[in-house]
Write an enzyme that holds these catalytic residues in place. Structure first.
Site, PDB file in Angstrom:
ATOM      1  N   THR A 152      -1.013  -3.137   5.721  1.00 23.04           N
ATOM      2  CA  THR A 152       0.019  -3.563   6.208  1.00 23.04           C
ATOM      3  C   THR A 152       0.705  -2.276   5.691  1.00 23.04           C
ATOM      4  OG1 THR A 152       0.630  -4.489   4.053  1.00 23.04           O
ATOM      5  CG2 THR A 152       0.938  -6.034   6.333  1.00 23.04           C
ATOM      6  N   LYS A 174      -7.276  -6.291   1.547  1.00 23.66           N
ATOM      7  CA  LYS A 174      -5.420  -6.354   1.927  1.00 23.66           C
ATOM      8  C   LYS A 174      -4.662  -6.129   0.902  1.00 23.66           C
ATOM      9  CE  LYS A 174      -2.058  -5.595   3.107  1.00 23.66           C
ATOM     10  NZ  LYS A 174      -1.029  -7.166   3.088  1.00 23.66           N
ATOM     11  N   THR A 185       1.564 -10.510   1.225  1.00 26.92           N
ATOM     12  CA  THR A 185      -0.169 -11.107   0.249  1.00 26.92           C
ATOM     13  C   THR A 185      -1.124 -10.472   0.852  1.00 26.92           C
ATOM     14  OG1 THR A 185       0.377 -11.773   3.020  1.00 26.92           O
ATOM     15  CG2 THR A 185      -1.382 -11.428   2.792  1.00 26.92           C
ATOM     16  N   GLU A 265       2.241  -0.908  -5.033  1.00 29.46           N
ATOM     17  CA  GLU A 265       3.592   0.110  -4.000  1.00 29.46           C
ATOM     18  C   GLU A 265       4.447   0.361  -4.829  1.00 29.46           C
ATOM     19  OE1 GLU A 265       5.291  -3.546  -3.085  1.00 29.46           O
ATOM     20  OE2 GLU A 265       3.991  -3.030  -0.545  1.00 29.46           O
ATOM     21  N   ASN A 384      10.156  -1.285  -1.411  1.00 29.98           N
ATOM     22  CA  ASN A 384      10.855  -2.449  -1.323  1.00 29.98           C
ATOM     23  C   ASN A 384      12.533  -3.019  -1.385  1.00 29.98           C
ATOM     24  OD1 ASN A 384       8.290  -3.839  -1.648  1.00 29.98           O
ATOM     25  ND2 ASN A 384       8.170  -2.893  -3.756  1.00 29.98           N
ATOM     26  N   SER A 389      14.664  -3.658   6.214  1.00 29.55           N
ATOM     27  CA  SER A 389      15.980  -3.354   7.231  1.00 29.55           C
ATOM     28  C   SER A 389      15.785  -1.694   7.591  1.00 29.55           C
ATOM     29  CB  SER A 389      17.373  -2.701   5.862  1.00 29.55           C
ATOM     30  OG  SER A 389      16.859  -2.357   5.084  1.00 29.55           O
TER      31      SER A 389
END
Lengths: 389, 389
Positions: A152, A174, A185, A265, A384, A389
């Site tokens: 992702t 992942k 996830t 991230e 994040n 959005s």
């Protein structure tokens, strides 16, 4: 290599069109036997995605003949429709695989895993045809493509392999975090051609995840979809000793866990927190987690500031056994805090590298644990806050 | 107004030179009586700063004649030297105050509070002369200056006053967070001229902090220095009913708590999380805290993204009583999640304003609780990664 490093497995990764981006989003892993033993561990979150509820039931039978995984949607918080979609996905996989190999697959032995946004129904009109496409591309060399299709926000796909004497454990993962991952996830599928039964797989997998994925805590947020599956084909016809096999599973999980942290991230630091001289292992883990989840410390480390006071603040919020006046803390091997107070010169701490090592000495026993986390960065916030959005 | 709104108190705020910035950094609050009753609550962190260890002992006697507070250094994790410094500070305050009013002050009745960086010894060569300077400036109008002198990263000073029939409760606060504050401390001093004894003060203060400061959770990080003191002078000669008095104390704490959230470091949103229909109040608080501490949700709200899936993920990590399929969540009064699944259109949620209201309906009982937090922003990261370096 990935899930097809071990004999007795085929895999595929294709673009079904679930993701708007047009990148690969559907993976299929098939156990071609002769054995189809399996074990699994799942998120401890009480709000569980439909595929987790489904796959938990599948694993109870001790057999998995195939795993279908999609990115582009978590199928979590989707109500009865979400569960129907997961069920239909398993039915479709069994139907398609039975076309090539009649009566070899039952929907109740097909595990399903999903990752992506919560609260959105999957586009079944794209997912179901995708299963046909994936089945047509199944190959004993498909492991890499499967690993790519489950990404992702991952910047790279993650695979690992460990081989024993005539047998192999391999896998793909992942996620940008842990059993408390970055976004919705962590998914892991491990395969082995060792001839091992389901109870032995379960024992090895639980022992491995307890000290690997369970101690990788990127941002403290536990997902609704976390799934780790271990499938055995028995194709090697070798049954390794349980200790040796369990160590191979642990090593693969450890390798994949480190890859998750390394790709978290927005992170600029990988932080290894080792708690030593704890009264119990539970104490060590509790302290490690508390330090790993302290936002102020994570910001300080991002700023390359060896702020040991924030480590002590975090330790102080736990119920672990310790005397505040006997705590010692090292950052990158410099003991900046000794006996709960100022220790060696903090200017001696070299913080330039990506890896940061914190050692917290509780001076209360002989147990220890290692927890991995990341720093907290403006990039994490940006990634994040702009996601859905 | 602040701590001198109530009769029977003098205060001062001066620049002692503890801070390099040259801004005010030392406050003194003196109870001129006739009564000197007091109560206090302190951080639950087991790593406690020297002034907390000291003031906890002072409060046990039920009397405080003066409070000295410094910004520019937390005097936490400073070992035996740190405790000696706190002791010397109290001795100095008693000595200086006794020069004007012989035998009226004992060091054992002087509370000390400190805020600033952890792990650094206070510059006593500046702090002790500062006490003389502050004592010379004590005034019945010194409350504002005292409130200004305890600021660290606060952008504004914080005061609040509530008056009853002939009596008053007033106070000052510093901090950018809570009993889990932004940087190394929330400090609060409340004063009243009501004629109330120490047990009644203790009862009112504990009830007030339990539902105000204890439910303000800016970033989940608990400080080593948090201190809330309530001093009664009895100067009004009025003894209010306990319920009325307790409500006044609660209202002042609530007002100050909201000011702390409104000034939290780097925040762009004040987030009110109301948990309703919980089986117990503890369940409601546990769920509220879990939602308040979810970094992913805090990032989403910063991005004005009504990401209810992250609310459900956070609820799912608690041990509270609920059925995942009966959870409802509203964001700014739009029920975006109904029965654990997709509810009203998320595009109806207006996120433009600073205040965000999340309502989590557990459908498990009749209890409720409100927790306040902030969003997680790049500014928070910047402020906290650059602080001590």
């Amino acid at each position: 290599m990935s899930v097809t490093a071990a004999g007795g497995f085929t895999a595929a990764g294709i673009t079904a069109g679930i993701k708007d981006s047009g990148t690969p989003d559907l993976a299929l892993v098939v156990n071609t036997g002769p054995r189809r033993a399996a074990a699994g561990v799942f998120t401890a979150n009480r709000v569980k995605a439909a595929p987790v509820l489904w796959s938990e039931q599948v694993v109870k039978g001790g057999r998995i003949s195939a795993v279908v995984l999609n990115s582009g949607g978590a199928n979590a918080c989707t109500g009865p429709k979400g569960f129907q979609d997961t069920h239909a996905t398993a039915e479709k996989v069994a139907e398609v695989l039975n076309q090539a190999d009649p009566d070899s697959h039952s929907p109740g032995e097909i595990a399903v895993a999903s990752t992506g946004l919560i609260g959105i129904n999957l586009p079944m009109d794209k997912l179901l045809p995708g299963i046909e496409k994936a089945a047509a591309e199944l190959s004993a060399h498909g492991g890499e493509k499967a690993a790519i299709a489950i990404k992702t926000t991952d910047s790279v796909h993650k695979t690992a392999v460990v081989s024993g004497d005539g047998w192999t454990v391999g896998g793909m993962a992942k996620g940008a975090g842990m059993l408390a991952p970055g976004l919705a996830t962590m998914l892991v599928v491990l395969t082995t051609d060792a001839d091992v039964d389901s109870p032995a797989l379960d024992s090895a997998l639980r022992a491995a995840t307890r000290t690997t994925f369970d101690r990788v805590d990127s941002d403290g947020c536990m997902s609704t979809n976390d799934t780790v599956l271990l499938l055995a084909s028995g194709a090697s016809q070798v049954t390794p000793g349980q200790a040796e096999f369990a160590e191979a599973v642990r090593a693969v999980c450890d390798d994949l866990g480190r890859q998750l942290i390394g790709d978290a991230e927005g992170a600029s630091k990988d932080i290894r927190i080792e708690v030593i001289n704890a009264a119990t292992e539970d104490d060590a883990v509790e302290v490690g987690r508390s330090v790993a989840r302290n936002n102020l410390l994570k910001c300080a480390l991002h700023g390359e500031d060896p702020n040991w006071g924030r480590v002590l603040s975090a330790i102080g919020t736990t119920s672990a056994a310790f005397d505040p006046d006997r705590l010692n803390v090292a950052i990158n091997d410099v003991w900046v805090c000794r006996n709960g107070s100022v220790g060696d010169d903090r200017d001696l701490v070299d913080m330039r590298f990506r890896e940061v090592r914190i050692t917290a000495d509780l001076a209360a026993g002989t147990e220890s644990a290692v927890i991995w986390t990341n720093d907290l960065t403006a990039d994490y916030v940006h990634e994040n806050s702009a996601y859905s959005s």
